[in-house]
Design an enzyme around this catalytic site. Structure first.
Site, short mmCIF file in Angstrom:
data_model
loop_
_atom_site.label_atom_id
_atom_site.label_comp_id
_atom_site.label_asym_id
_atom_site.label_seq_id
_atom_site.Cartn_x
_atom_site.Cartn_y
_atom_site.Cartn_z
N GLY A 66 -4.70 -0.98 -1.78
CA GLY A 66 -3.73 -1.74 -1.01
C GLY A 66 -4.05 -3.19 -0.78
O GLY A 66 -4.95 -3.51 -0.05
N SER A 67 -3.29 -4.08 -1.39
CA SER A 67 -3.27 -5.47 -0.97
C SER A 67 -2.49 -5.50 0.34
O SER A 67 -1.61 -4.66 0.56
CB SER A 67 -2.55 -6.31 -2.03
OG SER A 67 -1.84 -7.35 -1.43
#
Lengths: 146, 413
Positions: A66-67
């Site tokens: 996850g960015s």
């Protein structure tokens, strides 16, 4: 092909009910640069589901990469009606759970998320299986197998 | 989860729809991760200020919130936008794209967000203190605030950061809890590497640590000294190649005065040895292609400090950027202003380099340039730009980056 129903108990991370087809991957996935929000198709060329559509499907993958920008792309897909209909993970990271909670709060779309099944979901589910998922109770029911 | 009377009233809608929706998201998130209660935050920082991240969905959310009268309750700053607000035409940003970013700026302004447009808010605008709880996103800022400043924030998702800003709270789990801030994996530097650790090794080590660590908490032992900018470069790389939100550097960062303190008295679950060979191997992984003609050089990721502007100016003084090469220096408006007063901006621009203010290579649409080869001193750029810019990337020291801009050629080390 119908076979005896399988019922799996996990942990509901985001409420809602889903019934439909599963897309199963054994690779972690990042929605940011991973999905085309206009179509719901996986565009990450390193990913085993590249080219598959996640639109309205139960997307089963181990965990998110996850960015912090993940909800940007995810909610764009929600707005276009092209987001996955449900998510099943080994372990859901807060970034993915946030996407579903934001979709519910701001777009009135519920995307159930279930994680922490007793076994690896890749061993229990196959692409094309028809499943019923409750993000409220954490129960996944396999209705029919491919 | 235990909610206070005030929080109950917010959920009942007594403080308006934006606060109700925001707290609803935060409470459900907290319930999914075992939070027992909410915690008040001192500040927020928003990654969804960029149109590249927010897109039309973000504009829809911000518009709804503004129409419902949303105002941030704590000091809230904005991450880089997707345009340089004054120079976007120079960077070939399409006008219709720039308009959407300008609309986001107006919407955030109406909610009371400080328009910092920087990934380094901790340097001046939004400076956390030790032990404070925060609601931040932007991975490089989160890792700095947690590790170097000893503040406490999880890596919030875009919009969750705004929810936190609107209610001044976050669910108390993860890095807000002291017992979840203890080191898990030990990186031991070889004494020979320690003794000859160079400036550009910081982002390389960060990249290596991120790759191995994933989302665990690394402890690094063997760094003898580090500047603010070196820690900034290290953390940004680790947060990009992994999702490191907190690291401890023994003898350097405040929660790691000793090895024992860094691990909270527990033994490490894993030990990794880092020598010159490991650094060389990572350096190799951070570049693609075989080098050659340079199209664009990117420095200032995370946004350059005044010290870094001085360094660029001294390397460029009396020199000329090679014809056909773009040298872009990314920073924020305050550093730009200081560097201008110090004469650095004039030296940098006279050499033919461009300032890119309030944005960076990662946030801007650069498709129109057709770049084939980027050179950068940033581990974060090296990780992301091959995808965002669509080019090959060569990672090099700051000196080698500036030299590549001047000669127009880069060798892969």
């Amino acid at each position: 092909m119908s076979s005896p129903r399988v019922i799996l108990q996990g942990r509901g991370c985001s409420p809602g009910e889903f019934e439909g087809e599963a897309v199963v991957s054994n690779q972690p996935f990042g929605f940011w640069q991973g999905i085309d929000p206009q179509t719901g198709i996986v565009i990450d060329r390193r990913h085993d589901q590249c080219g598959a559509s996640l639109k309205g499907k139960a997307f089963v993958f181990p965990f998110g990469r996850g960015s912090t920008g993940t909800p940007g792309i995810f909610l764009e897909a929600v707005r276009n009606g092209c987001a996955p209909g449900a998510i099943v993970n080994v372990k859901s990271e807060p970034m993915i759970v946030a996407c579903a909670l934001l979709a519910e709060a701001f777009f009135k779309v519920s995307i159930p998320i279930v994680d922490s099944l007793e076994k690896d979901p890749q061993e229990l589910l196959r692409t094309g299986d028809r499943v019923r998922i409750s993000g409220t109770s954490g129960i996944i029911e396999v209705i029919s197998r491919v | 989860m235990h909610l206070t009377d005030e929080e109950q009233r917010i959920l009942n809608g007594e403080h308006g729809e934006p606060q109700r929706l925001s707290l609803q998201v935060l409470v459900k998130l907290g319930e999914a991760y075992g939070a027992e209660r909410m915690v008040e935050i001192r500040s927020a920082h928003l990654v969804g200020s960029s149109y590249q991240i927010a897109g039309e969905a973000g504009i829809a959310i911000y518009t709804q919130l503004v129409e419902q009268g949303a105002r941030v309750k704590v000091r809230t700053t904005s991450d880089p936008g997707s345009i340089d607000f004054t120079r976007w035409r120079q960077f070939r940003t399409p006008a219709e794209y720039a308009e959407r970013q300008i609309l986001i700026a107006e919407l955030l302004d109406r909610m009371g967000v400080i328009p910092t447009w920087t990934c380094t808010p901790y340097t001046i605008f939004n400076v956390p203190r030790f032990g404070e709880d925060l609601g931040w996103s932007e991975s490089s800022a989160v890792v700095f605030a947690n590790s170097v400043m000893g503040a406490r924030t999880n890596r919030l998702a875009a919009y969750v950061d705004l929810c936190a800003a609107l209610v001044g709270r976050v669910p108390r789990f993860g890095l807000h809890l002291p017992e979840h801030r203890r080191g898990e994996i030990l990186f031991e530097l070889d004494p020979a590497l320690s003794a000859s650790f160079e400036d550009h090794h910081f982002p390389v080590l960060g990249y290596l640590v991120g790759q191995v660590t994933g989302d665990r908490i690394p402890v690094i032992v063997g760094i003898r000294e580090a500047t603010f900018d070196q820690l900034k470069a290290f953390g940004a790389a680790a947060a990009a190649s992994g999702s490191v939100a907190l690291y401890h550097m023994v003898g350097i960062t405040p929660e790691a005065r000793t090895l024992d303190e860094a691990f909270g008295g527990r033994p490490p679950v894993e030990r990794i040895f880092v020598g010159k060979r490991e650094i060389a191997r990572t350096l190799e992984q951070m570049s693609s292609g075989n080098g050659g003609t340079v199209d664009v050089v990117g420095v200032g990721c995370p946004h350059a400090s005044v010290d870094q502007m001085r360094r660029y100016a001294s390397l460029l003084d009396g020199k000329r950027v090679h014809a056909g090469v773009e040298l872009w220096v990314c920073t924020n408006t305050v550093v730009e202003e200081m560097a201008r007063k110090m004469g650095y901006v004039e030296t940098i621009e006279r050499a033919g380099a461009k300032l890119m203010v309030g944005t960076c290579h990662n946030d801007c649409p650069l498709g129109a340039w057709g770049f084939r080869r980027l050179v950068t001193d940033s581990g974060k750029f090296a990780y992301y730009t091959p995808t965002t810019v669509g080019s090959e990337c060569v990672f090099a020291s700051t000196e080698a980056c500036i030299a590549a801009a001047i000669t127009g050629q880069v060798e892969r080390r």
